[in-house]
Design a protein around this motif. Structure first.
Motif, short mmCIF file in Angstrom:
data_model
loop_
_atom_site.label_atom_id
_atom_site.label_comp_id
_atom_site.label_asym_id
_atom_site.label_seq_id
_atom_site.Cartn_x
_atom_site.Cartn_y
_atom_site.Cartn_z
N SER A 196 26.46 35.75 50.93
CA SER A 196 27.58 34.97 51.48
C SER A 196 27.16 34.11 52.67
O SER A 196 27.64 32.99 52.84
CB SER A 196 28.74 35.88 51.85
N MET A 197 26.22 34.62 53.48
CA MET A 197 25.76 33.83 54.65
C MET A 197 25.12 32.52 54.19
O MET A 197 25.48 31.44 54.65
CB MET A 197 24.71 34.64 55.43
N SER A 198 24.17 32.65 53.24
CA SER A 198 23.48 31.46 52.73
C SER A 198 24.46 30.54 52.01
O SER A 198 24.36 29.32 52.12
CB SER A 198 22.37 31.85 51.76
N ARG A 199 25.38 31.16 51.28
CA ARG A 199 26.35 30.37 50.51
C ARG A 199 27.16 29.46 51.44
O ARG A 199 27.28 28.26 51.19
CB ARG A 199 27.26 31.33 49.75
N LYS A 200 27.66 30.05 52.51
CA LYS A 200 28.46 29.27 53.46
C LYS A 200 27.62 28.15 54.09
O LYS A 200 28.08 27.04 54.29
CB LYS A 200 29.04 30.19 54.55
N LYS A 201 26.35 28.51 54.38
CA LYS A 201 25.44 27.54 55.01
C LYS A 201 25.20 26.35 54.05
O LYS A 201 25.25 25.19 54.46
CB LYS A 201 24.11 28.25 55.31
N ILE A 202 24.99 26.68 52.78
CA ILE A 202 24.72 25.61 51.79
C ILE A 202 25.96 24.75 51.60
O ILE A 202 25.89 23.52 51.61
CB ILE A 202 24.27 26.21 50.43
N ILE A 203 27.12 25.43 51.45
CA ILE A 203 28.36 24.68 51.20
C ILE A 203 28.65 23.73 52.36
O ILE A 203 28.98 22.56 52.16
CB ILE A 203 29.54 25.66 50.96
N SER A 204 28.48 24.24 53.59
CA SER A 204 28.81 23.39 54.73
C SER A 204 27.84 22.21 54.88
O SER A 204 28.15 21.21 55.51
CB SER A 204 28.84 24.22 56.02
N SER A 205 26.64 22.37 54.28
CA SER A 205 25.67 21.28 54.45
C SER A 205 25.59 20.36 53.23
O SER A 205 24.80 19.41 53.21
CB SER A 205 24.28 21.87 54.70
N ILE A 206 26.40 20.67 52.22
CA ILE A 206 26.25 19.94 50.96
C ILE A 206 26.54 18.44 51.13
O ILE A 206 25.91 17.60 50.49
CB ILE A 206 27.12 20.59 49.86
N ILE A 207 27.45 18.12 52.05
CA ILE A 207 27.79 16.70 52.28
C ILE A 207 26.56 15.92 52.73
O ILE A 207 26.35 14.78 52.35
CB ILE A 207 28.95 16.58 53.30
N GLN A 208 25.72 16.59 53.53
CA GLN A 208 24.53 15.89 54.06
C GLN A 208 23.52 15.58 52.95
O GLN A 208 22.72 14.66 53.06
CB GLN A 208 23.89 16.70 55.20
N TRP A 209 23.55 16.37 51.89
CA TRP A 209 22.58 16.18 50.80
C TRP A 209 23.09 15.20 49.75
O TRP A 209 22.32 14.72 48.92
CB TRP A 209 22.24 17.51 50.12
N LYS A 210 24.38 14.94 49.75
CA LYS A 210 24.94 14.05 48.72
C LYS A 210 24.82 12.59 49.18
O LYS A 210 25.31 12.25 50.26
CB LYS A 210 26.42 14.39 48.50
#
Lengths: 252, 236
Positions: free
Chosen positions: B159-173
């Motif tokens: 869950s920690m990594s999941r939240k981190k990835i989700i919150s950063s997904i905008i930066q990768w798109k």
């Protein structure tokens, strides 16, 4: 769009790796049996040649099957099918990368045969017939034999692909209930029809060769090659059509 | 805004069973869209139809590309790497992507790999489910395409990594790209979603902007989504 050369390179890499593993196993087998022969006191200069000759068939057969498996896997794996390239090119590169790997295997075998033959020449030469009885024109038969073996490989692979792709496409339409049993029935029917149609074409060409070359010439082999090429092209066209229209990748 | 995806009258049957019928869907450029639905609703199938991995009837257009071959050049799909031998190293998989996808950005992959703590020397068989999913995310987002299809990308990720990835997904798109994400962690992905698409009863039951849902129904996205199955919302 992906270039054909890029696809050839990536598809060939996996196959090249598999065949190298086979060659390595063959070398280990030759070395181990060579050492065992030496321990038993039967080792002579020709032993390595005989061992190479006796072991080479096994990696060839296993390698051939592994190449067929890799070729088929590419048709239903998203890893390959998501690559943006037209299906005809995809099919060609898949088949050609398998063929190139097989040629590589044959070249390595030829080198191994040549090397061990050279090492054991003094012993083997005494057992060979005089050069005069071999005949002067050996180049054409060798070329024809090589071409026949390569075309046979292509024919077997394209036939396997055809059976695989037809069953893959039809299984989408069959009800889930008893699908395995139905798939077996479809496999049997498709294999039977494919063998009959391929046989019909090859026999037709053989008949043509008989009446044209009077049954004595190497020309018969050239026509047999032409017959194989026709079957490979027909199956290839059908396989590409199936890939374009019906064959789906395995779901995640 | 121009549309990146336009689907018209898409129907898909498999094994004599109707999976999707008469799907009409358009997605605008630059959005992050949640694809929601129960297990077996047809979310993955819809993505597979878009990529051309499955064959249905109807029209699918991605950035003006209508044929399956042409569409593939505009879509990056989170495929499960089943085509690779399990003994293959991550670095070899990256080489494969770099060779066959002209839009694969190696620098971007390395940034993603660092962010997701991926070790290129590891073999695929040595990866846990979560690490494998991270690799798939990195490979999918390292391509510079118009449409990203992420099919349940966070399964197996802690869950920690999941939240981190989700919150950063905008930066990768990329700004002008659209991302379609199917996921069960509705609450966690809801904050980044511009729209949701719900697949229910073999068709698109809802396609709405998340802001509109929040303002009109007064519910958060997960409650709204669950209410569709309870029959509490009129979603016409």
């Amino acid at each position: 769009m992906t270039k054909m050369s890029a696809l050839f390179k990536t598809m060939g890499w996996t196959k090249f790796r598999q065949i190298n593993q086979m060659i390595l196993l063959e070398l280990i087998a030759v070395a181990v049996t060579g050492i065992w022969t030496a321990i038993k006191g039967n080792f002579n200069l020709a032993t390595l040649f005989y061992l190479t000759a006796s072991w080479s068939m096994l990696p060839y057969v296993v390698g051939f099957i592994l190449l067929a498996v890799s070729t088929e896997k590419a048709y239903t794996a998203d890893t390959f099918r998501l690559i943006p390239i037209e299906e005809t090119r995809f099919y060609l590169m898949n088949l050609l990368s398998s063929l190139a790997t097989l040629v590589y295997f044959m070249v390595v075998q030829a080198v191994l045969y040549g090397l061990t033959f050279w090492l054991g020449w003094s012993r083997i030469s005494g057992m060979l017939p005089p050069m005069a009885t071999v005949g002067s024109n050996v180049v054409e038969p060798i070329i024809v034999m090589l071409l026949v073996s390569l075309m046979t490989a292509l024919l077997i692979w394209s036939t396997i692909s055809f059976v695989h792709l037809v069953t893959s496409a039809t299984s989408n339409f069959l009800p889930k209930f008893r699908q395995r049993a139905l798939n077996v029935v479809v496999y049997v029917i498709v294999i039977f029809i494919t063998i009959r149609v391929a046989g019909f074409i090859v026999h037709g060409v053989a008949w043509f060769a008989r009446i044209t070359f009077n049954g004595t010439d190497l020309g018969q082999f050239w026509l047999a090659l032409a017959a194989m090429a026709v079957v490979i092209l027909v199956e290839g066209a059908l396989n590409v059509f199936l890939l374009k229209r019906w064959v789906e990748t395995a779901a995640n | 805004m121009p549309n990146v995806l336009a689907i018209q009258g898409l129907t898909y049957k498999r094994n004599q069973k109707l999976i999707l019928k008469n799907i009409d869907l358009t997605l605008e450029t630059g959005k992050i869209v949640g694809l929601l639905g129960e297990n077996g609703a047809g979310k993955t199938t819809l993505m597979r139809l878009i990529t051309g991995s499955a064959q249905g009837s109807g029209d699918i257009m991605v950035s003006d590309a209508t044929t399956a071959t042409a569409r593939k050049a505009h879509v990056s799909f989170s495929e499960q790497l089943h085509g690779f031998n399990k003994n293959v190293k991550i670095s070899r998989v990256v080489d494969f992507y770099q060779t066959v996808y002209s839009d694969f950005d190696l620098n971007r992959y390395h940034e993603l790999a660092d962010f997701l703590q991926l070790n290129g020397e590891l073999k695929l068989l040595a990866l846990s489910k979560g690490m494998r999913e991270k690799l798939i995310i990195a490979l999918t987002l390292a391509r510079q395409t118009d449409l990203y299809l992420l099919d349940e990308p966070f399964g197996g990720i802690d869950s920690m990594s999941r939240k981190k990835i989700i919150s950063s997904i905008i930066q990768w798109k990329p700004d002008n790209a659209t991302m379609l994400i199917s996921d069960h962690y509705v609450t966690e992905i809801a904050p980044i979603l511009d729209e949701i698409v719900v697949v229910k009863d073999q068709t698109i039951a809802v396609h709405q902007k998340t802001d509109t849902i929040r303002s009109e129904s007064g519910m958060d996205i997960e409650d709204y989504y669950e209410s569709l199955y309870a029959g509490g919302v009129d979603h016409d």
